[in-house]
Design an enzyme around this catalytic site. Structure first.
Site, PDB file in Angstrom:
ATOM      1  N   LYS A  76      60.590  30.860 -11.105  1.00  0.00           N
ATOM      2  CA  LYS A  76      61.880  31.452 -10.742  1.00  0.00           C
ATOM      3  C   LYS A  76      62.630  31.897 -12.008  1.00  0.00           C
ATOM      4  O   LYS A  76      63.181  32.996 -12.076  1.00  0.00           O
ATOM      5  CB  LYS A  76      62.706  30.392  -9.997  1.00  0.00           C
ATOM      6  CG  LYS A  76      63.806  30.956  -9.136  1.00  0.00           C
ATOM      7  CD  LYS A  76      64.629  29.853  -8.504  1.00  0.00           C
ATOM      8  CE  LYS A  76      64.081  29.420  -7.152  1.00  0.00           C
ATOM      9  NZ  LYS A  76      64.917  28.364  -6.537  1.00  0.00           N
ATOM     10  N   PHE A  82      81.740  29.359  -0.161  1.00  0.00           N
ATOM     11  CA  PHE A  82      81.743  29.812   1.230  1.00  0.00           C
ATOM     12  C   PHE A  82      80.944  31.101   1.414  1.00  0.00           C
ATOM     13  O   PHE A  82      81.139  31.811   2.397  1.00  0.00           O
ATOM     14  CB  PHE A  82      83.185  30.015   1.709  1.00  0.00           C
ATOM     15  CG  PHE A  82      84.043  28.787   1.522  1.00  0.00           C
ATOM     16  CD1 PHE A  82      83.912  27.706   2.382  1.00  0.00           C
ATOM     17  CD2 PHE A  82      84.938  28.687   0.462  1.00  0.00           C
ATOM     18  CE1 PHE A  82      84.676  26.553   2.194  1.00  0.00           C
ATOM     19  CE2 PHE A  82      85.711  27.546   0.276  1.00  0.00           C
ATOM     20  CZ  PHE A  82      85.577  26.470   1.143  1.00  0.00           C
ATOM     21  N   GLY A 108      71.123  29.706  12.877  1.00  0.00           N
ATOM     22  CA  GLY A 108      70.042  29.054  12.131  1.00  0.00           C
ATOM     23  C   GLY A 108      70.387  29.137  10.667  1.00  0.00           C
ATOM     24  O   GLY A 108      71.552  29.233  10.295  1.00  0.00           O
ATOM     25  N   CYS A 124      72.138  26.481   6.306  1.00  0.00           N
ATOM     26  CA  CYS A 124      73.461  25.852   6.188  1.00  0.00           C
ATOM     27  C   CYS A 124      74.000  25.269   7.484  1.00  0.00           C
ATOM     28  O   CYS A 124      74.104  24.052   7.616  1.00  0.00           O
ATOM     29  CB  CYS A 124      74.443  26.869   5.621  1.00  0.00           C
ATOM     30  SG  CYS A 124      73.916  27.518   4.027  1.00  0.00           S
TER      31      CYS A 124
END
Ligand code: UGA
Length: 436
Positions: free
Chosen positions: A37, A151, A259, A262
């Site tokens: 990554k 958020f 789904g 989270c």
């Protein structure tokens, strides 16, 4: 001197946060334990799909302000460390697995400089921040800890990070708040509301927000069940109640439910934590929210069975959509894939298409059949199941698709297709929560 930042954990949240903070002018080092990554990110490539983030990452890599590494010791001159690692559901229960959070704080502790701030962004059970703060008080007393929940929505990650609808900071000192104000100064100047809270409140804000969103979705899906039973139309109902500003029209899209990485795991972890705190009764309703959500998936399978046959072995089903929502390649707890796998287990020949999610889906469900092209997916199908509302699917021409299938039968699991258009092209069209 401008603050130096680190971002620990470079998944959807961390990679976005790192690139966004760099775009605000900070020097940022992203740390991840996965060398592959890190290598990709350093080349300006994303290990996942997120609209707009690829461009931002390329742009920021060019500035020289942003770099990625696996080496924690490279951050000894950093002022603020954002913890962005995952907190998945535990394999053996509803609670969140906090292994990565504790491991990352432990790994960073020996490298924390005097006056530095560790800022948790990961979604954690209430009480975690205080426990981490207690640990740091022993291993790195020269540092402080704050909680700053995130958020962002997948698909809108960049926009949500750079133009958030609020900034919430859980702090135990004015100095920690001041440092975070310095990090977010340009967003504050742009008018972003700033909410100072204590540590447990900041942690709770995040899970409360996700629980509210999950409740809204399950509420409308419960209404969809009643609409079906009563011969009513949930899409009209949602529109009508949504005009009341106290209710609002967003997150009232009935269908196969929520789904992703989270909402499902957050409401379960919240219930598990409430139980530990002796407050389980307060969150009993979330059990029902979860049950309604899972039932929404089952209802699609029931429609297929009722319409075609209890025995699905002779049928080909074309599944449009594998990701948990459009504009993402995330297939974690995807309702679409869950339905596909269940129909395959029931004996049907299932072929799945998705604009971005085929490779991740194949890794999770290697035994499903996948089609790169929509036309291959639907060829000879006895039914099409529209399960993730990608724009590509809304743009399909029902007349053209009608030439390819065996039977013109489509189930809209997201209430996102134009029913009249499909019907006037000769299709039988079933949508969840709409009766006629
Ligand atoms: C969610 C929250 O919306 C973010 O605010 C939060 O930061 C994030 O979780 C997180 O905790 O990290 P996300 O998982 O990206 O974001 O997805 P949402 O846009 O919330 O959608 C969740 C699911 O609900 C999707 O499967 C979507 O298809 C479904 N959904 C959404 C509905 O079935 N109906 C709706 O009306 C809206």
């Amino acid at each position: 001197m401008a603050l130096k930042l680190s971002v620990i954990g470079c998944g959807y949240l961390g990679a976005t946060h790192a690139a966004a903070m760099s775009s605000l002018g900070f020097e940022v080092v992203g740390i991840d334990t996965d060398p592959h990554k890190v290598e990709l990110l350093n080349k300006g490539e994303l290990p996942f799909y997120e609209p707009g983030l690829d461009t931002l990452l390329t742009q920021e890599m060019k500035t020289g302000r942003l770099k990625f590494t696996t080496d924690y010791s490279s951050v000894s001159d950093v002022d603020v460390h954002f913890i962005c690692v995952g907190t998945p559901q535990s394999v053996d229960g509803l609670a969140a697995d906090l292994t990565y959070v504790y491991a990352s704080v432990e790994a960073i502790a020996p490298h924390l400089k005097e006056g530095s701030l560790v800022v948790g962004k990961s979604t954690v059970p209430v009480g975690t921040a205080q426990a981490l703060k207690d640990k740091l008080a022993i291993t790195a007393p020269q540092s402080d800890l704050a909680w700053n929940p995130e958020f962002l929505r997948e698909g809108f990650a960049v926009e949500d990070t750079l133009k958030p609808n609020r900034l919430v900071v859980g702090v135990t000192s004015n100095s920690a708040e001041k440092i975070l104000q310095e990090v977010y100064q340009s967003l504050i100047d742009a008018g972003t509301p700033w909410v100072r809270a204590d540590l447990p409140t900041a942690e709770l804000v995040k899970v409360a927000a996700n629980s509210f969103l999950a409740t809204k979705i399950s509420f409308i899906n419960a209404m969809a069940e009643v609409c079906e039973a009563a011969g009513a139309d949930v899409t009209v109902l949602a529109k009508a109640i949504g005009y009341d500003p106290r209710i609002g029209s967003r997150f009232l899209q009935a269908g196969i439910g929520f789904g992703g990485g989270c909402l499902p795991k957050d409401i379960r972890a919240f219930m598990a934590r409430a139980q530990e705190l002796g407050a389980e009764q307060a969150l009993e309703f979330l059990r029902e929210i979860d049950a309604i959500n899972l039932r929404s998936r089952q209802r699609v399978i029931d429609v297929v069975r009722a319409d075609l046959s209890e025995d699905l072995t002779q049928y080909k089903l074309a599944i449009l959509g594998a990701t948990f929502k459009p504009d993402s390649d995330d297939v974690r707890d995807s309702p679409a894939l869950d339905i596909a796998a269940q129909l395959q287990a029931a004996g049907a020949h299932v072929v799945v298409h998705d604009p971005k999610g085929i490779e991740p889906a194949r890794k999770r469900f290697p035994n499903l059949d996948y089609a790169e092209k929509i036309t291959d997916c639907v060829k000879g199908a006895d039914a099409i199941l529209h399960l993730t509302e990608w724009k590509e699917y809304r743009d399909l021409d029902p007349a053209v698709i009608g030439q390819l299938v065996k039977s013109k039968f489509i189930i809209d699991g997201r209430n996102a297709l134009d029913r009249d258009r499909w019907r006037s092209a000769g299709w039988r069209f079933h949508a969840l929560g709409r009766t006629d």
